[in-house]
Motif scaffolding. Sequence first.
Motif, PDB file in Angstrom:
ATOM      1  N   ALA A   1     121.031-105.734  68.413  1.00  0.00           N
ATOM      2  CA  ALA A   1     120.733-106.038  67.014  1.00  0.00           C
ATOM      3  C   ALA A   1     121.715-105.310  66.099  1.00  0.00           C
ATOM      4  O   ALA A   1     122.111-104.182  66.376  1.00  0.00           O
ATOM      5  CB  ALA A   1     119.305-105.623  66.691  1.00  0.00           C
ATOM      6  N   THR A   2     122.086-105.978  65.021  1.00  0.00           N
ATOM      7  CA  THR A   2     123.022-105.381  64.081  1.00  0.00           C
ATOM      8  C   THR A   2     122.229-104.680  62.983  1.00  0.00           C
ATOM      9  O   THR A   2     121.251-105.231  62.499  1.00  0.00           O
ATOM     10  CB  THR A   2     123.863-106.508  63.441  1.00  0.00           C
ATOM     11  OG1 THR A   2     124.241-107.411  64.476  1.00  0.00           O
ATOM     12  CG2 THR A   2     125.084-105.964  62.750  1.00  0.00           C
ATOM     13  N   PRO A   3     122.633-103.440  62.583  1.00  0.00           N
ATOM     14  CA  PRO A   3     121.886-102.782  61.501  1.00  0.00           C
ATOM     15  C   PRO A   3     122.030-103.558  60.187  1.00  0.00           C
ATOM     16  O   PRO A   3     123.081-104.142  59.924  1.00  0.00           O
ATOM     17  CB  PRO A   3     122.556-101.409  61.393  1.00  0.00           C
ATOM     18  CG  PRO A   3     123.876-101.550  62.058  1.00  0.00           C
ATOM     19  CD  PRO A   3     123.749-102.640  63.076  1.00  0.00           C
ATOM     20  N   ASN A   4     120.963-103.574  59.401  1.00  0.00           N
ATOM     21  CA  ASN A   4     120.983-104.360  58.165  1.00  0.00           C
ATOM     22  C   ASN A   4     121.852-103.737  57.078  1.00  0.00           C
ATOM     23  O   ASN A   4     121.834-102.534  56.862  1.00  0.00           O
ATOM     24  CB  ASN A   4     119.551-104.508  57.635  1.00  0.00           C
ATOM     25  CG  ASN A   4     118.742-105.419  58.534  1.00  0.00           C
ATOM     26  OD1 ASN A   4     119.179-105.781  59.635  1.00  0.00           O
ATOM     27  ND2 ASN A   4     117.575-105.788  58.091  1.00  0.00           N
TER      28      ASN A   4
ATOM     29  N   ASP B   1     122.420-112.935  64.742  1.00  0.00           N
ATOM     30  CA  ASP B   1     122.254-112.531  66.145  1.00  0.00           C
ATOM     31  C   ASP B   1     121.682-113.680  66.983  1.00  0.00           C
ATOM     32  O   ASP B   1     122.068-113.852  68.147  1.00  0.00           O
ATOM     33  CB  ASP B   1     121.357-111.284  66.250  1.00  0.00           C
ATOM     34  CG  ASP B   1     122.100-110.018  65.793  1.00  0.00           C
ATOM     35  OD1 ASP B   1     123.341-110.092  65.631  1.00  0.00           O
ATOM     36  OD2 ASP B   1     121.450-108.976  65.582  1.00  0.00           O
TER      37      ASP B   1
ATOM     38  N   GLU C   1     121.065-110.541  59.547  1.00  0.00           N
ATOM     39  CA  GLU C   1     121.450-110.014  60.857  1.00  0.00           C
ATOM     40  C   GLU C   1     120.666-110.699  61.976  1.00  0.00           C
ATOM     41  O   GLU C   1     121.232-111.053  63.001  1.00  0.00           O
ATOM     42  CB  GLU C   1     121.227-108.493  60.894  1.00  0.00           C
ATOM     43  CG  GLU C   1     122.258-107.703  60.084  1.00  0.00           C
ATOM     44  CD  GLU C   1     121.988-107.691  58.571  1.00  0.00           C
ATOM     45  OE1 GLU C   1     120.983-108.280  58.119  1.00  0.00           O
ATOM     46  OE2 GLU C   1     122.797-107.090  57.841  1.00  0.00           O
TER      47      GLU C   1
ATOM     48  N   HIS D   1     132.665-111.179  65.810  1.00  0.00           N
ATOM     49  CA  HIS D   1     131.567-110.275  65.450  1.00  0.00           C
ATOM     50  C   HIS D   1     131.786-108.894  66.075  1.00  0.00           C
ATOM     51  O   HIS D   1     131.676-107.875  65.396  1.00  0.00           O
ATOM     52  CB  HIS D   1     130.244-110.881  65.922  1.00  0.00           C
ATOM     53  CG  HIS D   1     129.042-110.170  65.396  1.00  0.00           C
ATOM     54  ND1 HIS D   1     128.607-110.324  64.092  1.00  0.00           N
ATOM     55  CD2 HIS D   1     128.186-109.294  65.983  1.00  0.00           C
ATOM     56  CE1 HIS D   1     127.532-109.576  63.910  1.00  0.00           C
ATOM     57  NE2 HIS D   1     127.260-108.939  65.029  1.00  0.00           N
TER      58      HIS D   1
END
Lengths: 330, 95
Positions: B2-5, A113, A109, A303
């Motif tokens: 931010a993207t959660p994992n 990002d 991630e 995305h």
Amino acid sequence: MYTQALNTAEAEDRGLEDAAKATQFQARIDAEERIEPNDWMPAAYRKTLTRQISQHAHSEIVGMLPEGNWITRAPSLRRKAALLAKVQDECGHGLYLYAAAETLGSSREELVDAMLAGKAKYSSIFNYPTLTWADIGTIGWLVDGAAIMNQIPLCRCSFGPYARAMIRVCKEESFHQRQGYEIMLTLCRGSDEQKAMAQDALNRWWWPVLMMFGPPDGVSQHSDTSTKWKIKRFSNDELRQKFVDATVPQAQYLGLTIPDPGMTQDAEGHWRYSEIDWTEFKQVLAGNGPCNRDRIAARRKAHDEGSWVREAAAAYAAKRAHRQTAQAAE
Amino acid sequence: MATPNTPLWEVFIRSRNGLAHKHVGSLHASDATMALQAARDIYTRRGEGLSIWVVPSTAITASDPAEKGMMFEPAESKIYRHPTFYEVPEEVGHM
């Protein structure tokens, strides 16, 4: 094993790197041993590889865009099926590479990002547009051909997960180059217009493809340490020359002209190309290529539009886990 | 943002009947079903396998590379565990 959980901060933040460990590390590299994720490594080695592998992964993912552009317009079902399979492969390659990069301690991630935020680079070649069907042939033949030249030595890279990912990638890449060359061959054996289309695509892609190998030796900022650490086995110029020597006869067979009037063959048989326009390369890397904004915008859109899927999958998994715990408690 | 994992899974594939499952790589998926499907798409596009296992990476306990000397020493010092340690006269033939 690719568990990021083991690469925790305690090993990372020791601050002062033990000189003895660094010497031992270099001795392992010199002895052609593979470095594995949980082995001790200098912070700079970890950083260099994280940068290189994640850039490589981003390149595979962004590289799906110029080709994806032609899936719905492929001239036959056979070509469409092949192109679809190729683009799927690029996605797979991106995922193997993200997995390899993650073993160094960054999450996928975070890596993705960084790319979406425009902070991480990807190969300059994917910032050029695919204007005609012949561009799809040229990409397979030359872009994948250049990628193979670069990737074969990486199969012996000192970092185990990267080398293993590259072995898989190289096996699959061969189909890409052959399908591209076959497209070119068909166009070159076709009508005058088709052959002209093939020549036009070669004219536009030739120089950007030569730039894929990176700055000339002596200017490249990462080469020295990468060579010492056996991440890099050949210099940019060596690989570029190898590529040119392999490609010129292939172009001759197609009856196409390399768009370099100054090109000559030396006494040893090497094809000597003219000066490369490095200002163009720098401009494209700096974000001013023909498609830089489009590519990042397309990745961000994909995305963002996929975020509900990730959220739904996570919610479903959480619900199931919760139910299982509840059942176990009964 | 931010993207959660998403959880990490290790993928094992058995190539042909009779051979053991072999580790081929890892992937991210939110649950086991999705991990299996992703493993099919990522690791078996060219008939690489007849069976797939996916294991949450957190479920794996690994030996410590820093202690590999101590860990594997018992095997290294026992050369009498190998057939070549024993002398058999040539006249006896292959054994």
